[in-house]
Design a protein around this motif. Structure first.
Motif, PDB file in Angstrom:
ATOM      1  N   ASP A  31       0.865  -1.172   0.000  1.00 21.45           N
ATOM      2  CA  ASP A  31       0.000   0.000   0.000  1.00 21.45           C
ATOM      3  C   ASP A  31       0.901   1.222   0.000  1.00 21.45           C
ATOM      4  OD1 ASP A  31       0.798   0.612   2.676  1.00 21.45           O
ATOM      5  OD2 ASP A  31      -0.764  -0.711   3.455  1.00 21.45           O
ATOM      6  N   THR A  32       0.300   2.388  -0.121  1.00 24.08           N
ATOM      7  CA  THR A  32       1.109   3.601  -0.279  1.00 24.08           C
ATOM      8  C   THR A  32       1.944   3.903   0.964  1.00 24.08           C
ATOM      9  OG1 THR A  32      -0.822   4.897   0.408  1.00 24.08           O
ATOM     10  CG2 THR A  32      -0.455   4.647  -1.953  1.00 24.08           C
ATOM     11  N   ARG A  33       1.409   3.595   2.149  1.00 23.94           N
ATOM     12  CA  ARG A  33       2.171   3.871   3.373  1.00 23.94           C
ATOM     13  C   ARG A  33       3.416   2.996   3.431  1.00 23.94           C
ATOM     14  NH1 ARG A  33       3.080   1.589   7.981  1.00 23.94           N
ATOM     15  NH2 ARG A  33       1.683  -0.152   7.507  1.00 23.94           N
ATOM     16  N   VAL A  34       3.225   1.701   3.179  1.00 27.04           N
ATOM     17  CA  VAL A  34       4.363   0.781   3.189  1.00 27.04           C
ATOM     18  C   VAL A  34       5.377   1.182   2.120  1.00 27.04           C
ATOM     19  CG1 VAL A  34       5.079  -1.604   2.761  1.00 27.04           C
ATOM     20  CG2 VAL A  34       3.055  -1.150   4.155  1.00 27.04           C
ATOM     21  N   ALA A  35       4.867   1.499   0.931  1.00 21.63           N
ATOM     22  CA  ALA A  35       5.769   1.878  -0.165  1.00 21.63           C
ATOM     23  C   ALA A  35       6.598   3.102   0.187  1.00 21.63           C
ATOM     24  CB  ALA A  35       4.961   2.124  -1.441  1.00 21.63           C
ATOM     25  N   SER A  36       6.000   4.053   0.887  1.00 23.13           N
ATOM     26  CA  SER A  36       6.716   5.266   1.276  1.00 23.13           C
ATOM     27  C   SER A  36       7.837   4.956   2.266  1.00 23.13           C
ATOM     28  CB  SER A  36       5.733   6.261   1.895  1.00 23.13           C
ATOM     29  OG  SER A  36       6.404   7.397   2.379  1.00 23.13           O
ATOM     30  N   VAL A  37       7.523   4.112   3.251  1.00 29.83           N
ATOM     31  CA  VAL A  37       8.541   3.713   4.232  1.00 29.83           C
ATOM     32  C   VAL A  37       9.684   2.980   3.540  1.00 29.83           C
ATOM     33  CG1 VAL A  37       9.002   2.221   6.222  1.00 29.83           C
ATOM     34  CG2 VAL A  37       6.917   3.609   6.162  1.00 29.83           C
ATOM     35  N   VAL A  38       9.333   2.054   2.656  1.00 28.11           N
ATOM     36  CA  VAL A  38      10.344   1.251   1.957  1.00 28.11           C
ATOM     37  C   VAL A  38      11.205   2.133   1.056  1.00 28.11           C
ATOM     38  CG1 VAL A  38      10.669  -0.519   0.182  1.00 28.11           C
ATOM     39  CG2 VAL A  38       9.086  -0.915   2.088  1.00 28.11           C
ATOM     40  N   ASP A  39      10.581   3.069   0.350  1.00 26.24           N
ATOM     41  CA  ASP A  39      11.347   3.960  -0.539  1.00 26.24           C
ATOM     42  C   ASP A  39      12.409   4.735   0.241  1.00 26.24           C
ATOM     43  OD1 ASP A  39      10.020   3.174  -2.781  1.00 26.24           O
ATOM     44  OD2 ASP A  39       8.662   4.909  -2.864  1.00 26.24           O
ATOM     45  N   ASP A  40      12.045   5.195   1.424  1.00 29.04           N
ATOM     46  CA  ASP A  40      13.002   5.943   2.242  1.00 29.04           C
ATOM     47  C   ASP A  40      14.158   5.043   2.675  1.00 29.04           C
ATOM     48  OD1 ASP A  40      13.923   8.241   3.904  1.00 29.04           O
ATOM     49  OD2 ASP A  40      13.441   6.876   5.553  1.00 29.04           O
ATOM     50  N   ILE A  41      13.842   3.823   3.094  1.00 29.47           N
ATOM     51  CA  ILE A  41      14.890   2.890   3.531  1.00 29.47           C
ATOM     52  C   ILE A  41      15.823   2.566   2.374  1.00 29.47           C
ATOM     53  CG2 ILE A  41      15.337   0.529   4.332  1.00 29.47           C
ATOM     54  CD1 ILE A  41      12.708   0.734   5.947  1.00 29.47           C
ATOM     55  N   LEU A  42      15.248   2.310   1.206  1.00 27.47           N
ATOM     56  CA  LEU A  42      16.076   1.997   0.034  1.00 27.47           C
ATOM     57  C   LEU A  42      17.007   3.161  -0.287  1.00 27.47           C
ATOM     58  CD1 LEU A  42      13.518   0.272  -2.397  1.00 27.47           C
ATOM     59  CD2 LEU A  42      15.111  -0.815  -0.810  1.00 27.47           C
ATOM     60  N   HIS A  43      16.471   4.381  -0.244  1.00 26.03           N
ATOM     61  CA  HIS A  43      17.288   5.558  -0.552  1.00 26.03           C
ATOM     62  C   HIS A  43      18.415   5.725   0.467  1.00 26.03           C
ATOM     63  CE1 HIS A  43      18.377   9.594  -1.796  1.00 26.03           C
ATOM     64  NE2 HIS A  43      18.243  10.000  -0.536  1.00 26.03           N
ATOM     65  N   GLN A  44      18.096   5.561   1.734  1.00 24.41           N
ATOM     66  CA  GLN A  44      19.102   5.718   2.787  1.00 24.41           C
ATOM     67  C   GLN A  44      20.234   4.704   2.626  1.00 24.41           C
ATOM     68  OE1 GLN A  44      19.255   8.093   5.096  1.00 24.41           O
ATOM     69  NE2 GLN A  44      17.292   9.045   4.583  1.00 24.41           N
ATOM     70  N   VAL A  45      19.866   3.447   2.371  1.00 21.57           N
ATOM     71  CA  VAL A  45      20.898   2.407   2.230  1.00 21.57           C
ATOM     72  C   VAL A  45      21.714   2.650   0.966  1.00 21.57           C
ATOM     73  CG1 VAL A  45      21.306  -0.068   1.897  1.00 21.57           C
ATOM     74  CG2 VAL A  45      19.598   0.715   3.559  1.00 21.57           C
ATOM     75  N   LYS A  46      21.040   3.057  -0.112  1.00 20.00           N
ATOM     76  CA  LYS A  46      21.752   3.300  -1.371  1.00 20.00           C
ATOM     77  C   LYS A  46      22.771   4.423  -1.226  1.00 20.00           C
ATOM     78  CE  LYS A  46      20.825   3.942  -6.309  1.00 20.00           C
ATOM     79  NZ  LYS A  46      19.765   4.149  -7.333  1.00 20.00           N
ATOM     80  N   THR A  47      22.422   5.446  -0.448  1.00 20.67           N
ATOM     81  CA  THR A  47      23.302   6.615  -0.335  1.00 20.67           C
ATOM     82  C   THR A  47      24.250   6.551   0.858  1.00 20.67           C
ATOM     83  OG1 THR A  47      21.539   7.801   0.843  1.00 20.67           O
ATOM     84  CG2 THR A  47      21.691   8.133  -1.534  1.00 20.67           C
ATOM     85  N   ARG A  48      23.855   5.835   1.925  1.00 26.73           N
ATOM     86  CA  ARG A  48      24.669   5.835   3.139  1.00 26.73           C
ATOM     87  C   ARG A  48      25.273   4.475   3.479  1.00 26.73           C
ATOM     88  NH1 ARG A  48      20.849   6.983   7.221  1.00 26.73           N
ATOM     89  NH2 ARG A  48      22.600   6.919   8.664  1.00 26.73           N
ATOM     90  N   GLY A  49      24.910   3.457   2.734  1.00 24.95           N
ATOM     91  CA  GLY A  49      25.547   2.153   2.868  1.00 24.95           C
ATOM     92  C   GLY A  49      25.414   1.504   4.236  1.00 24.95           C
ATOM     93  N   ASP A  50      26.554   1.002   4.727  1.00 28.00           N
ATOM     94  CA  ASP A  50      26.592   0.266   5.990  1.00 28.00           C
ATOM     95  C   ASP A  50      25.922   1.022   7.140  1.00 28.00           C
ATOM     96  OD1 ASP A  50      27.906  -1.846   4.869  1.00 28.00           O
ATOM     97  OD2 ASP A  50      29.875  -1.397   5.736  1.00 28.00           O
ATOM     98  N   ALA A  51      26.172   2.313   7.220  1.00 25.04           N
ATOM     99  CA  ALA A  51      25.656   3.103   8.341  1.00 25.04           C
ATOM    100  C   ALA A  51      24.137   3.035   8.414  1.00 25.04           C
ATOM    101  CB  ALA A  51      26.113   4.554   8.213  1.00 25.04           C
ATOM    102  N   ALA A  52      23.489   3.108   7.255  1.00 28.25           N
ATOM    103  CA  ALA A  52      22.024   3.052   7.224  1.00 28.25           C
ATOM    104  C   ALA A  52      21.524   1.663   7.595  1.00 28.25           C
ATOM    105  CB  ALA A  52      21.515   3.448   5.842  1.00 28.25           C
ATOM    106  N   VAL A  53      22.214   0.635   7.109  1.00 30.91           N
ATOM    107  CA  VAL A  53      21.814  -0.744   7.438  1.00 30.91           C
ATOM    108  C   VAL A  53      21.895  -0.968   8.943  1.00 30.91           C
ATOM    109  CG1 VAL A  53      22.366  -3.191   7.153  1.00 30.91           C
ATOM    110  CG2 VAL A  53      22.537  -1.649   5.186  1.00 30.91           C
ATOM    111  N   VAL A  54      22.980  -0.523   9.554  1.00 31.54           N
ATOM    112  CA  VAL A  54      23.153  -0.679  11.008  1.00 31.54           C
ATOM    113  C   VAL A  54      22.074   0.102  11.750  1.00 31.54           C
ATOM    114  CG1 VAL A  54      24.654  -0.155  12.962  1.00 31.54           C
ATOM    115  CG2 VAL A  54      25.630  -1.117  10.863  1.00 31.54           C
TER     116      VAL A  54
END
Length: 435
Positions: A31-54
């Motif tokens: 749903d749109t709420r889940v998609a929004s949360v996931v999009d942010d997580i994907l962006h953070q990990v893509k740009t910040r790498g290990d730090a975002a995953v941790v």
């Protein structure tokens, strides 16, 4: 009826098709709420790498890690898990692994080529993917069978590096899951999960190598993340709830059929269990078995919701109509609980896995029969297949022309290229023409 425990349908009813459509309808994984949360997580990990995953793993799984290395399970820990489970459990994992490995060995595709009369060689080269990521649910769920079913075909295919991610909320993880990883030959295990694990595998981080494909089941956030990264990497599928469709001639013990229906209903409130039979009296007997046996299930609350909302006992005119309805549903699991399943098999067009005869419950396929239990759901068996070795192999075309062969082919290519107004294509071929 207010006390209805499972829907009853008759294929001869005028509104049968409409009611069946309603029964089969299932909401999308996101749903749109889940998609929004996931999009942010994907962006953070893509740009910040290990730090975002941790950061996300500490937050969602209540961990206190300082770096990715705190999440890595060492080879020694994997081997230690084999000693933490009972001898009976280890033996069961090893038997299942051997059967799964033997079955999937038969799926290996080989490179091939042939030589034409003028010396031109054509063929296909088969190669394995280099890196694959395997997602395994963690926390309350413990699915060592999923580890075996996803990892072993990849290893049989020849994948160089198989990285398994599995969440460990509060630092807890099932020894059975780790033992299964050891037995299956998983190369690296990292205790991370959720959308951040999918992102790390898809994009790569400072310490997690980018993979070519991500396989394995997960919750709505994982499924949404897999869908979002598709194209960046390959994925196995977006799986819906578990399903079973039983076609019975009315001669199997009704308790057996009831329990076979339960075997999917206990997975999830959204799971679907359907029985097709031409004998109305037998359907009554199965319904009675359901009422009597349901309270004996540890997961009764889940199974009862699944059966009431998405289950059905359907009367059909005969076996021929049963197969027509089955093909329309295209079930994940199809049980042919009849005297002569071989007679029905040629008519089955759409099913993820087909269980033949009264003595082949779907549960055997989930664990140790050998074929894969990762199967197409929600009607996608119309165009999809079980997970297998072929999902971890790639095909490259081989073309090697002799001088004579190139001369002949280039004349044809020249005509077609000029018809498409692609001059360089034509002239490239024409250079090879021998007058």
């Amino acid at each position: 009826m207010s006390d209805s425990i499972i829907t009853r349908l008759d294929a001869s009813q005028s509104d049968f098709n409409q009611r069946l459509d309603q029964l089969l309808a299932w909401e999308s994984v996101s749903d749109t709420r889940v998609a929004s949360v996931v999009d942010d997580i994907l962006h953070q990990v893509k740009t910040r790498g290990d730090a975002a995953v941790v950061e996300f793993t500490n937050k969602f799984d209540r961990r206190t890690a300082q770096s990715i290395s705190d999440f890595v399970v060492t080879p020694a820990q994997l081997q230690h898990a084999l000693t933490q489970i009972s001898a009976e459990q280890r033996a069961a994992l090893e038997v299942a692994a051997e059967r799964i490995r033997n079955y999937h060995q038969h799926q290996l595709q080989r490179s091939w080529r042939y030589t034409e009369a003028d010396g031109t060689v054509l063929g296909q080269q088969i190669s394995a993917m280099e890196r694959v990521g395997l997602y395994v649910p963690g926390g309350k769920a413990s699915y060592p069978s999923s580890v075996l079913m996803n990892a072993i075909p990849a290893k049989v295919a020849g994948v160089d590096e198989l990285t398994m991610v599995v969440p460990a909320p509060d630092g807890e993880i099932s020894p059975m899951v780790l033992a299964a990883a050891a037995i299956a030959g998983v190369d690296r295990v990292i205790t991370i999960g959720g959308a951040q694990a999918v992102a790390a595998l898809a994009y790569g981080t400072e310490t997690i190598a980018k993979v070519d494909k991500i396989v394995g089941p997960g919750n709505i956030y994982v499924a949404t993340a897999k869908r979002a990264v598709f194209g960046q990497v390959a994925i196995d599928m977006i799986a819906g709830p578990s399903e079973i469709l039983v076609v019975c001639d009315g001669l199997t013990d009704p308790d057996w059929i009831a329990m076979d229906l339960f075997s999917q209903a206990e997975h999830d409130e959204q799971a679907q269990s359907i029985l097709l039979c031409p004998d109305a009296d037998y359907l009554d007997k199965v319904e009675e078995s359901i009422r009597r046996l349901l309270p004996s299930l540890a997961r009764e609350s889940i199974a009862s919701v699944s059966l009431k909302n998405r289950g059905a006992l359907i009367k059909v005119a005969d076996m021929e109509q049963a197969i027509v309805v089955s093909n329309r549903i295209a079930p994940e699991h199809l049980e042919l609980s009849v005297a002569d399943p071989e007679a029905l098999l040629p008519k089955v067009r759409h099913a993820g896995a087909i269980f033949m005869g009264r003595f082949t419950p779907e549960a055997l396929g989930d664990y140790c029969a050998g074929p894969n239990h990762v199967l197409p759901t929600s009607g996608t068996a119309r165009f999809s297949s079980p997970l297998g070795v072929y999902d971890f192999q790639k095909r490259s075309s081989i073309i090697m022309c002799s001088a004579a062969g190139a001369s002949v082919l280039s004349k044809t290519a020249s005509v077609l290229a000029r018809s498409e107004y692609l001059e360089a294509h034509a002239r490239s071929a024409e250079y090879r023409i021998i007058d």
